[in-house]
Design a protein around this motif. Structure first.
Motif, short mmCIF file in Angstrom:
data_model
loop_
_atom_site.label_atom_id
_atom_site.label_comp_id
_atom_site.label_asym_id
_atom_site.label_seq_id
_atom_site.Cartn_x
_atom_site.Cartn_y
_atom_site.Cartn_z
N PRO A 159 0.82 -1.14 -0.04
CA PRO A 159 -0.07 -0.04 -0.06
C PRO A 159 0.91 1.32 0.05
O PRO A 159 1.57 1.23 0.69
CB PRO A 159 -0.80 -0.31 1.18
N TYR A 160 0.61 2.31 -0.91
CA TYR A 160 1.46 3.52 -1.08
C TYR A 160 1.26 4.35 0.08
O TYR A 160 0.21 4.49 0.52
CB TYR A 160 1.02 4.30 -2.40
N PRO A 161 2.44 4.82 0.45
CA PRO A 161 2.56 5.71 1.53
C PRO A 161 2.18 7.25 1.20
O PRO A 161 2.30 7.41 -0.26
CB PRO A 161 3.97 5.71 2.15
N PRO A 162 1.76 8.19 1.87
CA PRO A 162 1.46 9.57 1.28
C PRO A 162 2.92 10.43 0.84
O PRO A 162 4.09 9.66 1.45
CB PRO A 162 0.94 10.23 2.48
N LEU A 163 2.89 11.14 0.03
CA LEU A 163 4.14 11.60 -0.42
C LEU A 163 4.98 12.25 0.53
O LEU A 163 6.32 12.08 0.47
CB LEU A 163 3.87 12.60 -1.63
N LYS A 164 4.37 12.86 1.52
CA LYS A 164 5.19 13.23 2.68
C LYS A 164 6.08 12.14 3.35
O LYS A 164 7.09 12.59 3.88
CB LYS A 164 4.46 14.10 3.73
N GLU A 165 5.71 11.16 3.55
CA GLU A 165 6.51 10.03 4.11
C GLU A 165 7.56 9.48 2.85
O GLU A 165 8.74 9.20 3.25
CB GLU A 165 5.41 8.85 4.30
N VAL A 166 7.42 9.29 1.66
CA VAL A 166 8.18 8.88 0.53
C VAL A 166 9.56 10.00 0.47
O VAL A 166 10.63 9.19 0.52
CB VAL A 166 7.56 9.00 -0.67
N VAL A 167 9.16 11.21 0.75
CA VAL A 167 10.50 12.31 0.33
C VAL A 167 11.27 12.18 1.54
O VAL A 167 12.44 12.48 1.58
CB VAL A 167 10.04 13.49 0.13
N LYS A 168 10.93 11.43 2.80
CA LYS A 168 11.97 11.33 3.77
C LYS A 168 13.06 10.37 3.32
O LYS A 168 14.12 10.48 4.18
CB LYS A 168 11.14 10.84 5.21
N ASN A 169 12.83 9.66 2.51
CA ASN A 169 13.79 8.68 1.69
C ASN A 169 14.16 9.00 0.37
O ASN A 169 14.72 8.07 -0.32
CB ASN A 169 13.30 7.38 1.88
N GLN A 170 13.93 10.31 0.12
CA GLN A 170 14.54 10.60 -1.21
C GLN A 170 15.91 10.80 -1.26
O GLN A 170 16.77 10.81 -0.40
CB GLN A 170 13.88 12.06 -1.30
N SER A 171 16.38 10.77 -2.48
CA SER A 171 17.84 10.68 -2.85
C SER A 171 18.02 12.05 -3.39
O SER A 171 17.33 12.89 -4.31
CB SER A 171 18.14 9.85 -4.07
N HIS A 213 14.27 16.81 -9.72
CA HIS A 213 13.38 17.92 -8.98
C HIS A 213 14.43 18.81 -8.28
O HIS A 213 15.17 18.57 -7.51
CB HIS A 213 12.53 17.48 -7.99
N VAL A 214 14.17 19.99 -8.66
CA VAL A 214 15.13 21.05 -8.41
C VAL A 214 14.93 21.62 -6.77
O VAL A 214 13.75 22.18 -6.54
CB VAL A 214 15.18 22.27 -9.19
N LEU A 215 15.95 21.52 -5.97
CA LEU A 215 15.90 22.09 -4.79
C LEU A 215 16.53 23.26 -4.53
O LEU A 215 16.20 24.31 -3.61
CB LEU A 215 16.47 21.20 -3.58
N ASN A 216 17.65 23.78 -5.29
CA ASN A 216 18.45 24.83 -5.07
C ASN A 216 19.52 25.21 -6.61
O ASN A 216 19.59 24.00 -7.01
CB ASN A 216 19.20 24.89 -3.74
N ASP A 250 -7.17 19.84 3.68
CA ASP A 250 -6.10 21.00 3.17
C ASP A 250 -4.79 20.42 3.09
O ASP A 250 -4.28 20.09 4.10
CB ASP A 250 -6.21 22.20 3.76
N ARG A 251 -3.97 20.34 2.14
CA ARG A 251 -2.58 19.50 2.15
C ARG A 251 -1.65 20.55 1.72
O ARG A 251 -0.21 20.02 1.13
CB ARG A 251 -2.56 18.38 1.10
N LYS A 256 4.37 21.93 0.87
CA LYS A 256 5.37 22.55 1.31
C LYS A 256 6.52 22.04 1.81
O LYS A 256 7.79 22.21 1.52
CB LYS A 256 5.25 24.08 2.42
N GLU A 257 6.15 20.85 2.49
CA GLU A 257 7.07 20.15 3.20
C GLU A 257 7.82 19.33 2.14
O GLU A 257 9.23 18.86 2.12
CB GLU A 257 6.51 19.21 4.28
N VAL A 258 7.05 18.62 1.31
CA VAL A 258 7.53 18.03 0.14
C VAL A 258 8.42 18.82 -0.84
O VAL A 258 9.42 18.21 -1.42
CB VAL A 258 6.42 17.41 -0.74
N GLU A 259 8.16 20.04 -0.89
CA GLU A 259 8.92 21.03 -2.06
C GLU A 259 10.15 21.49 -1.70
O GLU A 259 11.19 21.99 -2.31
CB GLU A 259 8.01 22.02 -2.51
N LYS A 260 10.26 21.64 -0.22
CA LYS A 260 11.21 22.44 0.34
C LYS A 260 12.71 21.81 0.41
O LYS A 260 12.69 20.50 0.14
CB LYS A 260 11.10 22.95 2.01
N ASP A 261 13.78 22.37 0.44
CA ASP A 261 15.04 21.73 0.53
C ASP A 261 15.65 21.58 2.02
O ASP A 261 15.43 22.61 2.86
CB ASP A 261 16.12 22.85 -0.17
#
Length: 265
Positions: A159-171, A213-216, A250-251, A256-261
């Motif tokens: 089962p897919y986790p929400p995106l805010k959880e996925v980015v905790k393990n982003q590269s 995806h650009v962070l900076n 309201d997400r 904002k958490e997903v997009e930020k560096d």
């Protein structure tokens, strides 16, 4: 001679008729989007739209792929996936996406950028040079970047986790003195829940072998080519997961958490 004149007139009228067809005349002024950002944030990572279908709506854009498998860079009519290793791969037309945006790129304005020391500064300078905050823009920046910081995420399993959880393990990928292209879409603030309000940037290098995806970013003496779009076309998925989802929440905070560096300045 009369027959030739009549034939020429008929051809001219036919050409005018074709040009004025709604689907064709509006194409160059339209941002197309498949699905809504709140659906992606909620964990709906499987869509029906193929890359071939996406290409019917433009030659430039960004998004992701089914199972949230990497970042999409749509540039010059070619769709690339930047995977969790940071490697860019040209994608087949039969691949599918759960969320993507596309447009026929055009240059309505060129903004000269003498010095940019952060993504926030870039966004501010472009915003100050634009005529309105209430329409859509597609932006392209080509050149050599002093620094580029990007990210991508690995494919997910159900089962897919929400995106805010996925980015905790982003590269996270850091590049120096790299040539390439930034593609950005700037959307009005009123698209909350549907699109990404403000700027959304992806990057691919000149060799089309890496990006994300650009962070900076940091660069000097380049220019942003900007296309303006006053029409927005939204296609909603018909997947069971989308149809059964509830979107009252309201997400924006999650977005904002997903997009930020996460890098400490």
């Amino acid at each position: 001679m009369k027959f030739t004149n009549k034939l020429s007139s008929a051809l001219i009228l036919f050409a005018i008729f074709i040009f004025c067809l709604p689907g064709l005349s509006a194409a160059g002024n339209t941002i197309y989007q498949y699905s809504i950002i709140d659906s992606l944030l909620a964990g709906n990572y499987d869509g029906e739209l193929t890359i071939a279908d996406l290409k019917e709506h433009g030659d430039t854009g960004l998004g992701t792929f089914n199972r949230l498998d990497g970042e999409m860079v749509f540039l010059d009519g070619v769709v690339y996936k930047v995977d969790a290793r940071g490697e860019a791969i040209k994608m087949d037309d039969n691949e599918r996406t759960p969320f993507a945006a596309a447009a026929l790129f055009k240059t309505d304005k060129i903004i000269k950028l003498d010095s940019v020391k952060s993504l926030e500064e870039l966004n501010s300078k472009i915003s100050n040079a634009l005529g309105s905050e209430n329409i859509f823009y597609v932006i392209r920046i080509d050149g050599k970047f002093r620094k580029m910081r990007t990210r991508s995420v690995p494919a997910q399993e159900k089962p897919y986790p929400p995106l805010k959880e996925v980015v905790k393990n982003q590269s996270i990928f850091g590049f120096k003195e790299i040539e390439g292209t930034m593609i950005g879409i700037k959307s009005p603030s009123y698209v909350k829940g549907i699109g990404v309000p403000g700027f959304h940037w992806h990057f691919i290098n000149k060799e089309r072998t890496s990006g994300g995806h650009v962070l900076n970013c940091i660069f000097k003496n380049m220019a942003a080519k900007v296309g303006t779009y006053s029409q927005f076309k939204l296609q909603l998925p018909e997947t069971r997961s989308f149809l059964d989802s509830r979107f009252e929440k309201d997400r924006q905070k999650e977005l904002k958490e997903v997009e930020k560096d996460s890098e400490k300045k």
